[in-house]
Design a protein around this motif. Structure first.
Motif, PDB file in Angstrom:
ATOM      1  N   ARG A 463       0.816  -1.222   0.000  1.00  0.00           N
ATOM      2  CA  ARG A 463       0.000   0.000   0.000  1.00  0.00           C
ATOM      3  C   ARG A 463       0.850   1.273   0.000  1.00  0.00           C
ATOM      4  O   ARG A 463       0.357   2.345  -0.346  1.00  0.00           O
ATOM      5  N   GLN A 464       2.115   1.136   0.374  1.00  0.00           N
ATOM      6  CA  GLN A 464       3.010   2.290   0.400  1.00  0.00           C
ATOM      7  C   GLN A 464       3.815   2.441  -0.892  1.00  0.00           C
ATOM      8  O   GLN A 464       4.633   3.358  -0.993  1.00  0.00           O
ATOM      9  N   TRP A 465       3.608   1.543  -1.846  1.00  0.00           N
ATOM     10  CA  TRP A 465       4.289   1.707  -3.127  1.00  0.00           C
ATOM     11  C   TRP A 465       3.925   3.074  -3.727  1.00  0.00           C
ATOM     12  O   TRP A 465       2.771   3.524  -3.619  1.00  0.00           O
ATOM     13  N   ARG A 466       4.868   3.696  -4.377  1.00  0.00           N
ATOM     14  CA  ARG A 466       4.631   4.998  -4.996  1.00  0.00           C
ATOM     15  C   ARG A 466       3.574   4.872  -6.096  1.00  0.00           C
ATOM     16  O   ARG A 466       3.430   3.831  -6.740  1.00  0.00           O
ATOM     17  N   LEU A 467       2.850   5.963  -6.333  1.00  0.00           N
ATOM     18  CA  LEU A 467       1.764   5.965  -7.313  1.00  0.00           C
ATOM     19  C   LEU A 467       2.229   5.522  -8.701  1.00  0.00           C
ATOM     20  O   LEU A 467       1.563   4.681  -9.335  1.00  0.00           O
ATOM     21  N   PRO A 468       3.351   6.028  -9.235  1.00  0.00           N
ATOM     22  CA  PRO A 468       3.803   5.566 -10.560  1.00  0.00           C
ATOM     23  C   PRO A 468       4.050   4.056 -10.596  1.00  0.00           C
ATOM     24  O   PRO A 468       3.775   3.408 -11.610  1.00  0.00           O
ATOM     25  N   THR A 469       4.572   3.516  -9.480  1.00  0.00           N
ATOM     26  CA  THR A 469       4.825   2.071  -9.418  1.00  0.00           C
ATOM     27  C   THR A 469       3.523   1.297  -9.490  1.00  0.00           C
ATOM     28  O   THR A 469       3.406   0.299 -10.225  1.00  0.00           O
TER      29      THR A 469
END
Length: 483
Positions: A463-469
């Motif tokens: 859930r903490q992955w960056r938005l682009p990822t």
């Protein structure tokens, strides 16, 4: 005709093609909503590229001739009688009722019945597998049948080829097949010629004569992904290992490749023999089932098991439905090890439903994958399955190439099938489903070893992955049916 008229005519023709392909996608039967949406999106947003891509990869073309051959063989197989031990009970009486659906469904695919009197030995590693296969070939008296997706002319591939040559030179009937793409280097090598000169009968699985000619008959990227070894019709090997070293030279940076293999005896050898026959006879029309003797007999105190072979000429969706049936039958625990995790909606829902109802599920995949597409697509599913309660573990000791699934410490499916769309729809695969607590415990112990070299993925981390990822993973996951 002036320039403006030419442009107008070309534009109209182009739009007609786009509309035609779009209508074809929308009108097709036997395609999932996700696949339909993915293709529609590609064709509408990238018309020229999308049309070419759909023409090449959009539909599973199978020639009438190949379908007819497979259907004819299936009719012959229906007439075969499979031996049973005198006085042995119906094999289903050895299996708890909740698991009957697994074997009943699997039988609808190849008509192979649940068989009694089988034995299996889980092999230690790739080196152990190489030595055992060579030792069995060196003891062969009647025939040796080998089929591999990838057969390299490395240490393992060369040693096994030389064992086959020795067998042929002493009068053993040797038939070997290798996939046209996976084994393309071997097929052009001196080693392949050396086998032929020694009297080994050789064939190419899914030959790739030319893109245009092949695609008009069969979709050009159909592959035979099976790993089959049958010796004298009494011994078979089943699992994930190709005829190659674990260092795997073509993709050495991902090495070692970790595999799992079982040495089988009993009636499942006959069923494996018939799978090989189906592939061989699709290339050699003069061959008959008489060339593939069913020599295996039930062994006393053996377990019940069944072979399953899926492929593009089988019923569409059969492989995914089998995985879903396996998952739905679990009561306590499921352990899945696969290098490529791109499930369709049927399998995905079955996994989530099992986890939500309390089944403990461990999914073990490689942390670093040799396919960037699969790596990204796999991660697009993490949030959903983790939220449902599936535990995801990423193996860090090499490329975990193992393909197996265990249920409740009692049932194992081991073979060549990945948990992805290619294995479900495009590849010819072979697996063995075993009901035996002792063997399943051995497989679970092996899976525990993988877990010790794995990093567990946490939902909070995802859930903490960056938005682009996240966007990248989801885009690739959405286009999974296209890729």
């Amino acid at each position: 005709m002036d320039l403006l008229s030419s442009i107008s005519l070309a534009t109209s023709f182009y739009l007609a093609i786009v509309i035609g392909v779009t209508l074809r996608i929308l009108a097709r039967k036997h395609i999932s909503s996700a696949a339909r949406l993915a293709w529609f999106t590609v064709v509408v947003t990238l018309p020229a590229f999308g049309i070419v891509l759909y023409t090449l990869l959009g539909e599973v073309h199978i020639s009438r001739k190949l379908r007819a051959k497979k259907a004819r063989l299936l009719r012959q197989m229906k007439k075969l009688e499979f031996d049973r031990l005198e006085g042995e009970p119906d094999p289903y009486r050895k299996v708890p009722q909740r698991y009957h659906a697994i074997f009943q469904y699997a039988q609808t695919i190849n008509r192979f019945p649940l068989s009694n009197g089988n034995r299996a030995e889980l092999l230690y590693d790739a080196e152990d597998t190489r030595k055992r296969i060579i030792a069995d070939i060196d003891q062969a008296k009647d025939h040796v049948h080998l089929l591999y997706y990838i057969w390299l002319n490395d240490h393992t591939g060369t040693d096994i080829a030389h064992a086959v040559i020795r067998a042929a030179q002493r009068g053993v009937a040797c038939r070997v097949m290798a996939d046209a793409i996976g084994s393309r280097v071997l097929l052009k090598s001196d080693l392949w010629v050396e086998m032929q000169r020694a009297g080994v009968q050789t064939e190419t699985a899914m030959p790739f004569e030319s893109m245009i000619a092949t695609h008009l008959l069969n979709r050009f990227d159909l592959r035979n992904h099976r790993k089959i070894t049958v010796i004298d019709g009494k011994i078979a090997y089943c699992g994930s290992q190709n005829c190659a070293d674990p260092e795997f030279r073509p993709k050495a940076k991902y090495a070692p490749w970790i595999d799992i293999m079982a040495r089988l005896e009993g009636p499942v050898v006959n069923q494996t023999q018939l799978l090989f026959a189906s592939d061989w006879m699709s290339r050699r029309e003069e061959s008959t089932l008489k060339d593939f003797p069913l020599n295996a007999r039930p062994l006393k105190n053996g377990f019940v098991a069944q072979v399953n072979g899926n492929g593009p000429t089988e019923r569409r969706g059969a492989a995914a439905h089998l995985f879903a049936t396996l998952i739905a039958s679990a009561d306590q625990e499921i352990n899945i090890t696969t290098p490529y995790f791109v499930p369709d909606i049927i399998v995905l829902n079955a996994l989530c439903a099992a986890a939500i109802r309390g089944v403990k599920i461990n999914l073990i995949v490689p942390r670093i994958n040799d396919s960037w597409v699969v790596a990204a697509a796999s991660k697009s599913f993490y949030s959903e399955i983790l939220a449902a309660g599936v535990r995801v573990h990423e193996y860090v000791g090499g490329l975990l190439h193992v393909k197996c699934l265990t249920i409740d410490g009692q049932i194992t499916m081991i073979g060549s099938s990945n948990l992805d769309l290619r294995s479900f729809d495009l590849n010819y695969e072979n697996n063995t489903i075993i009901y035996d607590k002792k063997f399943t415990q051995q497989v679970n112990d092996r899976q525990d070893q993988y877990l010790k070299s794995a990093i567990e993925v946490q939902l909070q981390e995802v859930r903490q992955w960056r938005l682009p990822t996240r966007i990248w993973h989801n885009v690739i996951g959405t286009l999974g049916p296209v890729l």
